[in-house]
Structures are given as structure tokens and as C-alpha cells.
Enzyme design. Structure first.
Site, PDB file in Angstrom:
ATOM      1  N   LYS A  77     -12.087   0.495   7.862  1.00  0.00           N
ATOM      2  CA  LYS A  77     -11.805   1.392   9.002  1.00  0.00           C
ATOM      3  C   LYS A  77     -12.671   2.638   8.976  1.00  0.00           C
ATOM      4  O   LYS A  77     -13.265   3.003   9.970  1.00  0.00           O
ATOM      5  CB  LYS A  77     -10.346   1.881   8.951  1.00  0.00           C
ATOM      6  CG  LYS A  77      -9.308   0.929   9.378  1.00  0.00           C
ATOM      7  CD  LYS A  77      -7.952   1.628   9.517  1.00  0.00           C
ATOM      8  CE  LYS A  77      -7.506   2.401   8.292  1.00  0.00           C
ATOM      9  NZ  LYS A  77      -7.161   1.585   7.133  1.00  0.00           N
ATOM     10  N   ARG A 119       0.332   5.496  11.293  1.00  0.00           N
ATOM     11  CA  ARG A 119       0.562   4.684  10.099  1.00  0.00           C
ATOM     12  C   ARG A 119       1.974   4.090  10.095  1.00  0.00           C
ATOM     13  O   ARG A 119       2.308   3.327   9.212  1.00  0.00           O
ATOM     14  CB  ARG A 119       0.486   5.584   8.911  1.00  0.00           C
ATOM     15  CG  ARG A 119      -0.570   5.625   7.845  1.00  0.00           C
ATOM     16  CD  ARG A 119      -1.541   4.638   7.575  1.00  0.00           C
ATOM     17  NE  ARG A 119      -2.070   4.737   6.249  1.00  0.00           N
ATOM     18  CZ  ARG A 119      -3.235   5.297   5.934  1.00  0.00           C
ATOM     19  NH1 ARG A 119      -4.014   5.810   6.844  1.00  0.00           N
ATOM     20  NH2 ARG A 119      -3.645   5.285   4.685  1.00  0.00           N
ATOM     21  N   ARG A 143     -14.163   0.779  -5.166  1.00  0.00           N
ATOM     22  CA  ARG A 143     -14.491   2.014  -4.478  1.00  0.00           C
ATOM     23  C   ARG A 143     -14.398   3.221  -5.402  1.00  0.00           C
ATOM     24  O   ARG A 143     -15.123   4.184  -5.257  1.00  0.00           O
ATOM     25  CB  ARG A 143     -13.512   2.161  -3.308  1.00  0.00           C
ATOM     26  CG  ARG A 143     -13.964   3.009  -2.193  1.00  0.00           C
ATOM     27  CD  ARG A 143     -13.207   2.690  -0.933  1.00  0.00           C
ATOM     28  NE  ARG A 143     -11.788   3.025  -1.015  1.00  0.00           N
ATOM     29  CZ  ARG A 143     -10.973   3.022   0.038  1.00  0.00           C
ATOM     30  NH1 ARG A 143     -11.424   2.678   1.222  1.00  0.00           N
ATOM     31  NH2 ARG A 143      -9.702   3.329  -0.090  1.00  0.00           N
ATOM     32  N   ARG A 188     -12.098   5.552  -5.719  1.00  0.00           N
ATOM     33  CA  ARG A 188     -11.496   6.801  -5.274  1.00  0.00           C
ATOM     34  C   ARG A 188     -10.307   7.097  -6.195  1.00  0.00           C
ATOM     35  O   ARG A 188      -9.792   6.204  -6.858  1.00  0.00           O
ATOM     36  CB  ARG A 188     -11.023   6.624  -3.826  1.00  0.00           C
ATOM     37  CG  ARG A 188     -11.225   7.829  -2.970  1.00  0.00           C
ATOM     38  CD  ARG A 188     -11.020   7.466  -1.521  1.00  0.00           C
ATOM     39  NE  ARG A 188      -9.615   7.153  -1.217  1.00  0.00           N
ATOM     40  CZ  ARG A 188      -9.213   6.720  -0.028  1.00  0.00           C
ATOM     41  NH1 ARG A 188     -10.073   6.535   0.941  1.00  0.00           N
ATOM     42  NH2 ARG A 188      -7.942   6.456   0.171  1.00  0.00           N
ATOM     43  N   ARG A 196      -0.196   0.983  -2.055  1.00  0.00           N
ATOM     44  CA  ARG A 196      -0.726   1.259  -0.714  1.00  0.00           C
ATOM     45  C   ARG A 196      -0.699   0.012   0.155  1.00  0.00           C
ATOM     46  O   ARG A 196      -0.419   0.088   1.356  1.00  0.00           O
ATOM     47  CB  ARG A 196      -2.129   1.857  -0.806  1.00  0.00           C
ATOM     48  CG  ARG A 196      -2.029   3.340  -1.134  1.00  0.00           C
ATOM     49  CD  ARG A 196      -3.306   3.954  -1.601  1.00  0.00           C
ATOM     50  NE  ARG A 196      -4.385   3.753  -0.685  1.00  0.00           N
ATOM     51  CZ  ARG A 196      -5.642   3.586  -1.067  1.00  0.00           C
ATOM     52  NH1 ARG A 196      -5.960   3.565  -2.340  1.00  0.00           N
ATOM     53  NH2 ARG A 196      -6.576   3.433  -0.182  1.00  0.00           N
TER      54      ARG A 196
HETATM   55  P1  AMP Z   1      -6.758   6.754   3.916  1.00  0.00           P
HETATM   56  O1  AMP Z   1      -7.986   7.538   3.620  1.00  0.00           O
HETATM   57  O2  AMP Z   1      -6.540   6.519   5.380  1.00  0.00           O
HETATM   58  O3  AMP Z   1      -6.671   5.489   3.101  1.00  0.00           O
HETATM   59  O4  AMP Z   1      -5.532   7.650   3.454  1.00  0.00           O
HETATM   60  C1  AMP Z   1      -5.364   8.043   2.098  1.00  0.00           C
HETATM   61  C2  AMP Z   1      -3.936   8.540   1.876  1.00  0.00           C
HETATM   62  O5  AMP Z   1      -3.674   9.664   2.730  1.00  0.00           O
HETATM   63  C3  AMP Z   1      -2.850   7.537   2.224  1.00  0.00           C
HETATM   64  O6  AMP Z   1      -2.581   6.657   1.150  1.00  0.00           O
HETATM   65  C4  AMP Z   1      -1.667   8.458   2.531  1.00  0.00           C
HETATM   66  O7  AMP Z   1      -1.101   8.971   1.341  1.00  0.00           O
HETATM   67  C5  AMP Z   1      -2.359   9.619   3.232  1.00  0.00           C
HETATM   68  N1  AMP Z   1      -2.423   9.413   4.701  1.00  0.00           N
HETATM   69  C6  AMP Z   1      -3.543   9.212   5.461  1.00  0.00           C
HETATM   70  N2  AMP Z   1      -3.236   9.061   6.761  1.00  0.00           N
HETATM   71  C7  AMP Z   1      -1.876   9.164   6.839  1.00  0.00           C
HETATM   72  C8  AMP Z   1      -0.933   9.089   7.896  1.00  0.00           C
HETATM   73  N3  AMP Z   1      -1.310   8.856   9.172  1.00  0.00           N
HETATM   74  N4  AMP Z   1       0.383   9.250   7.593  1.00  0.00           N
HETATM   75  C9  AMP Z   1       0.787   9.485   6.340  1.00  0.00           C
HETATM   76  N5  AMP Z   1      -0.043   9.549   5.283  1.00  0.00           N
HETATM   77  C10 AMP Z   1      -1.368   9.402   5.514  1.00  0.00           C
END
Ligand code: AMP
Length: 189
Positions: free
Chosen positions: A14, A90, A129, A131, A142
Site C-alpha cells: 500500500k 482500519r 522490511r 521496521r 498485525r
Molecule cells: P502502517 O504503516 O499503516 O502499517 O501502520 C503502522 C502502525 O500504525 C499500525 O500497526 C498501527 O499501530 C498504527 N496505525 C496506522 N494507521 C492506523 C489507523 N488508521 N488506525 C489505528 N492505528 C493505525
């Protein structure tokens, strides 16, 4: 003009695709994960609160994320021809809150693009990755959080005829082309 929601499991690509498509179409790339990681790095109170959830792979509370999204949507600059929401919504309550936010600013999204990628590829990509929240235990959580809370959004947008599913099991450029084709079909010129 395009207003797009990117859906898909962690590791689906994404973020990579959103960055490419946003640049090509001159859209704002609004990634809640990136915004939250920046807040964590800066050590703001919001970042400190978010960090405990992120390091476990849990969702940060809606109250925190909704404020960030609202602010980002209000800060679109005149040279940007719309936006991509990457990693938001989400869960269903975020999706409903997004409807309200958009209604409040007189906008609507064109479609929700779901990147479909096989589970074994996701896990491989996430573990490669490196991270901070990509350790095996956190990755597993996750993916579980995705299945429980985020995957139901596929039906949510499908039932509104708003969903476009893209096969993401391919090279980056191939997936980008598939997304561009879908956007051209969906979005009025
Ligand atoms: P991502 O980079 O989208 O994989 O997001 C990394 C982490 O940020 C996720 O595992 C959540 O802990 C938090 N996060 C990102 N976007 C959201 C969202 N829309 N709602 C809640 N937590 C989020």
C-alpha cells in the site's frame, strides 16, 4: 482529480503504491502510519501514546487517528488534485467517521482500492522490511488485527459498489499499472 482509499493487509505494498500513484497524479499521500511514526520520532505526547500500541501491532485509538486524518484532509494544498488515504480507515468505526469528515468538507471518495496479496508473500515481505514493528511476534499480531478489524471493510465498501480489487501478487510496476487502469475507469477526467 482523484480521491482514493487504499486498503490491504500489512505488507501488501500500500505505502509503496500510494507514494508512486500520488506523485504521478499529484495527489496528497496521507499515510496514518507515516504520520504516527513521525510523531513517535518527535516524541510528542501523541507520539508517546501511539507508540505503545504500534510497538505491539495494535491499532492506535480512533480518537487519536481521526484528528490526524481530519487535519491532513484540511491541509491539502491548491496544487494537489485530491488525495490517497493509505492505512486509513482500519476498522468500521473509522470508515463511518471518514464519511462524516468528508461530508463535513463537501467531499466524497471515488473508490476503495484493495490490494490483494497471498499470506505467505505478506509475511516474507514484512520480515524482510526490518521496521521496528516488523518482528515476527508483532507481524503476526498485525496480520490478526488486519483480519479481525480491517478486512471487514472489504465488504463494507463492496456493498456500496465502491470497491476495486487489485491483484497485488506481481512486480511493483505491474501493480502500479493495474491501479492506474482502475483509477482511470473509476474517476471522471
Ligand atoms: P502502517 O504503516 O499503516 O502499517 O501502520 C503502522 C502502525 O500504525 C499500525 O500497526 C498501527 O499501530 C498504527 N496505525 C496506522 N494507521 C492506523 C489507523 N488508521 N488506525 C489505528 N492505528 C493505525
Amino acid at each position: 482529480m482523484a480521491r482514493l482509499i487504499f486498503l490491504g493487509p500489512p505488507g501488501a505494498g500500500k505505502g509503496t503504491q500510494a507514494a508512486i500513484v500520488a506523485e504521478q497524479l499529484r495527489l496528497a499521500h496521507i499515510s496514518t502510519g507515516d504520520i504516527l511514526r513521525a510523531a513517535v520520532r518527535e516524541g510528542t505526547p501523541l507520539g508517546q501514546e501511539a507508540n505503545s500500541y504500534m510497538s505491539r501491532g495494535d491499532l492506535v485509538p480512533d480518537s487519536v487517528v481521526l484528528g490526524l486524518v481530519k487535519e491532513a484532509l484540511q491541509n491539502i494544498t491548491p496544487d494537489q488534485k485530491g488525495w490517497i488515504l493509505d492505512g486509513f480507515p482500519r476498522n468500521e468505526s473509522q470508515a463511518k467517521a471518514l464519511d462524516d469528515i468528508l461530508q463535513g468538507i463537501g467531499q466524497s471518495s471515488d473508490c476503495a482500492i484493495n490490494l490483494d496479496v497471498a499470506d505467505d508473500i505478506l509475511i516474507q515481505r514484512l520480515l524482510n522490511r526490518g521496521r521496528q514493528d516488523d518482528t515476527e511476534e508483532v507481524v503476526r499480531n498485525r496480520l490478526q488485527v488486519y483480519r479481525d478489524q480491517t478486512a471487514p471493510l472489504i465488504d463494507f465498501y463492496q456493498s456500496r459498489s465502491h470497491l476495486v480489487s487489485i491483484d497485488g501478487n506481481a512486480a511493483v510496476e505491474t501493480v502500479t499499472h493495474r491501479i492506474q487502469d482502475a483509477v482511470h475507469q473509476r474517476v471522471a477526467a
